[in-house]
Design a protein around this motif. Structure first.
Motif, short mmCIF file in Angstrom:
data_model
loop_
_atom_site.label_atom_id
_atom_site.label_comp_id
_atom_site.label_asym_id
_atom_site.label_seq_id
_atom_site.Cartn_x
_atom_site.Cartn_y
_atom_site.Cartn_z
N ILE A 92 34.52 -43.37 17.48
CA ILE A 92 36.19 -44.24 17.21
C ILE A 92 36.00 -45.20 18.35
CG2 ILE A 92 38.33 -42.99 18.65
CD1 ILE A 92 37.67 -41.36 16.09
N ALA A 109 32.80 -41.27 9.70
CA ALA A 109 32.14 -41.19 11.01
C ALA A 109 31.31 -40.34 10.09
CB ALA A 109 33.71 -40.43 11.85
N TRP A 114 33.30 -37.68 18.93
CA TRP A 114 34.32 -37.44 18.61
C TRP A 114 34.84 -36.59 18.82
CZ3 TRP A 114 37.30 -35.29 14.92
CH2 TRP A 114 37.99 -36.12 14.11
#
Length: 205
Positions: free
Chosen positions: A18, A127, A157
């Motif tokens: 992130i 991701a 994450w």
């Protein structure tokens, strides 16, 4: 052991999906309004990354790269199937997302309802795919390192969305200026958290 620890710590804090690469932001912003739901999604992503990255590592090493199929026959020494890597990686990810979706629907129906469309969309979550592509790019020496990297990415994450959800719950009753309410303040908080995580880049690992 030292290599595993280094890879694990880097994946969580320094190369956070992130805050370092801004991957998976759609589900991050959509789900990070409630800690319980965020925890469920985060644990699902930890599972999917922890399983798919090592599986895709094996596919890369023993099927896709040039000469990988030599274990079948010497005539495959020049065969290069790396052009199939993206579609095979997504296929593996989609399979485990479907498995996770069925398990959550069966045993955690309230979480399944809370996640809505974002649970099946994990099959194309950048991701999760990024974990496998970074694994491919960094050419890890063994499956153990790839597994540790996948778990580290997932935990990173998870920490990011839990932190965001906790802050979002705290500021629910805060006097936020009207132009910043909703997504605006979420962007501001994410940027500040990203700056905070940048401090870990000074770690000597």
């Amino acid at each position: 052991m030292e290599e595993f620890l280094s890879t694990f710590i880097r994946a969580i804090f320094i190369d956070n999906m992130i805050f370092a690469y801004y991957l998976g932001m759609c589900s991050f912003f959509a789900i990070s309004k409630n800690v319980k739901t965020s925890l469920g999604l985060g644990l699902t992503i930890v599972f999917i990354l922890g399983v798919t990255v090592p599986i895709n590592y094996l596919l890369e090493k023993y099927v896709l790269v040039e000469g990988a199929l030599v274990w079948l026959d010497e005539s495959f020494a020049d065969t290069d199937l790396s052009f199939l890597s993206l579609i095979l990686f997504i296929t593996v990810i989609a399979s485990f997302v479907q498995l996770a979706e069925m398990v959550i629907e069966r045993f955690l129906p309230s979480l399944y309802a809370s996640l809505g469309i974002f649970l099946p969309l994990l099959a194309v979550n950048c991701a999760i795919l990024g974990g496998s592509l970074f694994m491919q790019q960094r050419a890890f020496p063994n499956i153990g390192t790839a597994t540790v990297y996948g778990l580290g990415c997932g935990i990173g994450w998870l920490l990011a969305i839990l932190g965001m959800a906790a802050i979002s719950e705290k500021i629910t009753y805060s006097n936020i200026p009207k132009p910043l309410r909703g997504l605006g303040i979420a962007f501001v908080i994410t940027g500040l958290m990203g700056l905070g995580f940048m401090c870990f880049s000074g770690l000597k690992i």
